[in-house]
Scaffold this motif. Structure first.
Motif, mmCIF file in Angstrom:
data_model
loop_
_atom_site.group_PDB
_atom_site.id
_atom_site.type_symbol
_atom_site.label_atom_id
_atom_site.label_comp_id
_atom_site.label_asym_id
_atom_site.label_seq_id
_atom_site.Cartn_x
_atom_site.Cartn_y
_atom_site.Cartn_z
ATOM 1 N N GLU A 60 0.833 -1.204 0.000
ATOM 2 C CA GLU A 60 0.000 0.000 0.000
ATOM 3 C C GLU A 60 0.870 1.259 0.000
ATOM 4 O O GLU A 60 0.576 2.220 -0.713
ATOM 5 N N ARG A 61 1.956 1.248 0.774
ATOM 6 C CA ARG A 61 2.884 2.395 0.764
ATOM 7 C C ARG A 61 3.516 2.556 -0.615
ATOM 8 O O ARG A 61 3.637 3.672 -1.127
ATOM 9 N N ALA A 62 3.909 1.447 -1.229
ATOM 10 C CA ALA A 62 4.502 1.514 -2.568
ATOM 11 C C ALA A 62 3.491 2.076 -3.573
ATOM 12 O O ALA A 62 3.840 2.911 -4.409
ATOM 13 N N GLY A 63 2.241 1.649 -3.480
ATOM 14 C CA GLY A 63 1.206 2.143 -4.386
ATOM 15 C C GLY A 63 0.959 3.631 -4.217
ATOM 16 O O GLY A 63 0.814 4.369 -5.206
ATOM 17 N N GLU A 145 12.862 6.552 -3.591
ATOM 18 C CA GLU A 145 14.003 6.463 -2.673
ATOM 19 C C GLU A 145 14.507 7.848 -2.285
ATOM 20 O O GLU A 145 14.873 8.087 -1.124
ATOM 21 N N ALA A 146 14.519 8.779 -3.231
ATOM 22 C CA ALA A 146 14.963 10.147 -2.927
ATOM 23 C C ALA A 146 14.009 10.804 -1.922
ATOM 24 O O ALA A 146 14.446 11.481 -0.987
ATOM 25 N N ALA A 147 12.712 10.602 -2.097
ATOM 26 C CA ALA A 147 11.726 11.171 -1.162
ATOM 27 C C ALA A 147 11.870 10.556 0.215
ATOM 28 O O ALA A 147 11.791 11.256 1.233
ATOM 29 N N ARG A 148 12.103 9.249 0.276
ATOM 30 C CA ARG A 148 12.306 8.581 1.579
ATOM 31 C C ARG A 148 13.545 9.107 2.274
ATOM 32 O O ARG A 148 13.541 9.356 3.476
ATOM 33 N N ALA A 149 14.626 9.289 1.510
ATOM 34 C CA ALA A 149 15.887 9.767 2.104
ATOM 35 C C ALA A 149 15.724 11.184 2.647
ATOM 36 O O ALA A 149 16.286 11.515 3.702
ATOM 37 N N SER A 150 14.944 12.026 1.968
ATOM 38 C CA SER A 150 14.771 13.402 2.444
ATOM 39 C C SER A 150 13.863 13.483 3.658
ATOM 40 O O SER A 150 13.885 14.456 4.406
ATOM 41 N N ASN A 151 13.075 12.422 3.906
ATOM 42 C CA ASN A 151 12.184 12.391 5.071
ATOM 43 C C ASN A 151 12.836 11.781 6.302
ATOM 44 O O ASN A 151 12.234 11.725 7.358
ATOM 45 N N ARG A 152 14.054 11.296 6.161
ATOM 46 C CA ARG A 152 14.733 10.653 7.293
ATOM 47 C C ARG A 152 15.350 11.662 8.213
ATOM 48 O O ARG A 152 15.660 12.723 8.033
#
Length: 152
Positions: A60-63, A145-152
């Motif tokens: 669901e997160r991937a979607g 992946e870029a969005a995930r890295a910026s949210n860390r």
């Protein structure tokens, strides 16, 4: 090779095909039924998912990410080089290559390494390693992946 081995291999090959078709078209419930209730999925770069509900949450997160990063939400996984081994009557392993294509072209690729078991509901995945081997620069997975890295 016994006739039952040929039938088992074809049933497993069908399961793998149905999996990618369900994943590509958002039929999450049908996809999850291909996993044993206590299945484990280990995606590259993410924590292991234990059981159908954690696997559901992962997809669901991937979607959500896919819809957020792609103007045209079209995804097609292609499987190839499927190898199926039958070490015991109710156990199997498989390895297959995948290539995911979006509306802008090839996006990411890798391998699935699965352990399967024959259950009352037919063959089901009991353990999946989702081995990501590459991705296209500025494709969906790269953006994700870029969005995930910026949210860390």
């Amino acid at each position: 090779m016994q006739v039952t081995d040929v039938i088992d291999r074809e049933e497993i090959r069908t399961l793998l095909t149905v999996y990618v078709q369900c994943a590509d078209t958002g039929r999450t419930d049908q996809m999850l039924a291909l996993f044993a209730p206590d299945a484990v999925m280990e995606p590259t770069g993410d924590p292991a998912c234990h059981g159908r509900e954690e696997i559901r949450a992962y997809f669901e997160r991937a979607g959500e990410s896919f819809r957020a990063h792609m103007a045209v939400p079209l995804l097609r996984h292609h499987l190839s080089s499927i190898r199926i081994e039958l070490p015991a009557p109710d156990e199997a392993t498989s390895t297959s290559y995948f290539l995911a294509i979006t509306s802008i072209g090839p996006d990411h690729w890798g391998r699935y390494k699965d352990r399967l078991a024959r259950t009352a509901d037919g063959w089901q995945i009991v353990h999946r390693q989702l081995l990501l081997e590459g991705r296209t620069a500025d494709g969906w997975l790269d953006r994700h992946e870029a969005a995930r890295a910026s949210n860390r």
